[in-house]
Design an enzyme around this catalytic site. Structure first.
Site, short mmCIF file in Angstrom:
data_model
loop_
_atom_site.label_atom_id
_atom_site.label_comp_id
_atom_site.label_asym_id
_atom_site.label_seq_id
_atom_site.Cartn_x
_atom_site.Cartn_y
_atom_site.Cartn_z
N ARG A 127 -41.84 -33.28 26.01
CA ARG A 127 -40.46 -32.90 25.66
C ARG A 127 -40.36 -31.79 24.75
NH1 ARG A 127 -35.88 -31.48 24.61
NH2 ARG A 127 -33.88 -32.84 24.90
N ASP A 132 -32.10 -28.51 23.52
CA ASP A 132 -31.61 -29.33 24.61
C ASP A 132 -31.02 -28.64 25.59
OD1 ASP A 132 -31.00 -31.79 25.42
OD2 ASP A 132 -29.33 -32.45 24.02
N GLU A 135 -27.86 -30.45 31.40
CA GLU A 135 -28.40 -31.68 32.27
C GLU A 135 -28.24 -31.07 33.79
OE1 GLU A 135 -30.13 -34.70 31.72
OE2 GLU A 135 -30.26 -33.54 29.62
N ARG A 175 -42.83 -39.95 26.06
CA ARG A 175 -43.22 -38.45 26.11
C ARG A 175 -43.62 -37.80 24.83
NH1 ARG A 175 -37.35 -36.46 28.26
NH2 ARG A 175 -36.88 -37.32 26.57
#
Length: 256
Positions: A127, A132, A135, A175
C-alpha cells in the site's frame, strides 16, 4: 656376552618396563592452547556467523507481508519486481533481495514467476504510504472521477518494473505500507509524490494510522501545487468534489 641359560631381559630392561596402569593418562592441553589452532577456529566460526546473519538480513526472500520481521519496519527496504497492480494505490511485488547482484534475472534458479499459480502466496501486497487515490468501482459502488486515469498511470509507471519499498508498518489488510521508489532514466522517483504532482491522488487523510515516512510536508506541498495548476482531479469544477477519504466514509456509512 649373554649365557644361553640367562634370561632374555636384563634387570635394567625389567626396570624400564612400567605398566600403563601405574600412572593415570594426562590430557595434553597444549595442542588446544596453541594460537595456530585457536585462531583459525575463531575466524571460521566468526565468518560462518557473519555469512548467516548477512543472508538472513539481506538475501533471504520474504514471500508475504506477514513474513516481514519486526526489525524491518521503519528501518529497512524491500527490493522486488511488480507483478500486478490491484488499484490506484496498491500493488504486489515479488521480493528479489540483492537484485541482479544476487543473480535475479540472470541465473536459472533466480527467476521471477509469471503465472498466477506460481505467484500464489509468494508476493507482498504493498500500500503506497501517504497518498489516497480515487476509488475504482467495486462492491456495487460507482467509480470516482479520475480513478481510471490514476490506475492506468500507476500500472504504466511500475508494472513489471523493479521497485524499492521502504516499509513502515503492516495494515489491517496484511499489506505492507511503504514509500515506493522506481528508477526512471537513472533517476529515482517517489511514486506517491508523482501521483500527487499529477493530481491523481490526495494526501492520506485518515484520522489515525497515517504513514508518511517523514515526507508529509513534501506531499502536502505537491498536492497544493497540483491544485493551483488544476492538475488531474483538480482540473474541473470543484462543486460536489469528493475526496477518496470522503468517498470511502460515505459508502461505508451506506453499508451500515
Amino acid at each position: 656376552m649373554r649365557w644361553p641359560w640367562s634370561s632374555s631381559k636384563t634387570e635394567k630392561d625389567k626396570q624400564s618396563l612400567v605398566s600403563s596402569d601405574d600412572f593415570p593418562i594426562a590430557t595434553d592441553w597444549s595442542h588446544y592452547r596453541d594460537p595456530r589452532n585457536i585462531i583459525p577456529v575463531i575466524v571460521l566460526t566468526g565468518s560462518a556467523f557473519l555469512v548467516s546473519s548477512f543472508y538472513r538480513s539481506y538475501l533471504r526472500r520474504v514471500p508475504q507481508a506477514i513474513n516481514i520481521e519486526p526489525k524491518f519496519w521503519r528501518k529497512r527496504s524491500l527490493f522486488g519486481k511488480v507483478t500486478s497492480v490491484g488499484d490506484a494505490d496498491n500493488f504486489r511485488i515479488y521480493h528479489t533481495p540483492g537484485g541482479r547482484l544476487a543473480g535475479w534475472g540472470l541465473l536459472p534458479w533466480r527467476r521471477v514467476p509469471v503465472t498466477t499459480k506460481e505467484l500464489r502466496d509468494k508476493t507482498i501486497h504493498i500500500r503506497i504510504a501517504g497518498v489516497d487515490a480515487p476509488e475504482m468501482a467495486h462492491f456495487g459502488n460507482p467509480a470516482q472521477p479520475f480513478s481510471r486515469e490514476a490506475f492506468d498511470f500507476l500500472k504504466s509507471y511500475i508494472l513489471h518494473r523493479p521497485v524499492r519499498v521502504y516499509v513502515h508498518k503492516r495494515d489491517q489488510y496484511d499489506r505492507a505500507v511503504g514509500t515506493v521508489y522506481v528508477r526512471k532514466w537513472l533517476l529515482r522517483r517517489d511514486v506517491g509524490l508523482q501521483m500527487l504532482k499529477r493530481g491523481l491522488a490526495t494526501v492520506y487523510e485518515a484520522k489515525s494510522g497515517a504513514e508518511f515516512g517523514g515526507l508529509e510536508a513534501k506531499y502536502r506541498t505537491a498536492e497544493k501545487w497540483a491544485k493551483l495548476k488544476r492538475k488531474g482531479m483538480w482540473g474541473g469544477s470543484m462543486k460536489g468534489h469528493e475526496s477518496p477519504r470522503e468517498y470511502k466514509t460515505r459508502t461505508a456509512a451506506q453499508v451500515k
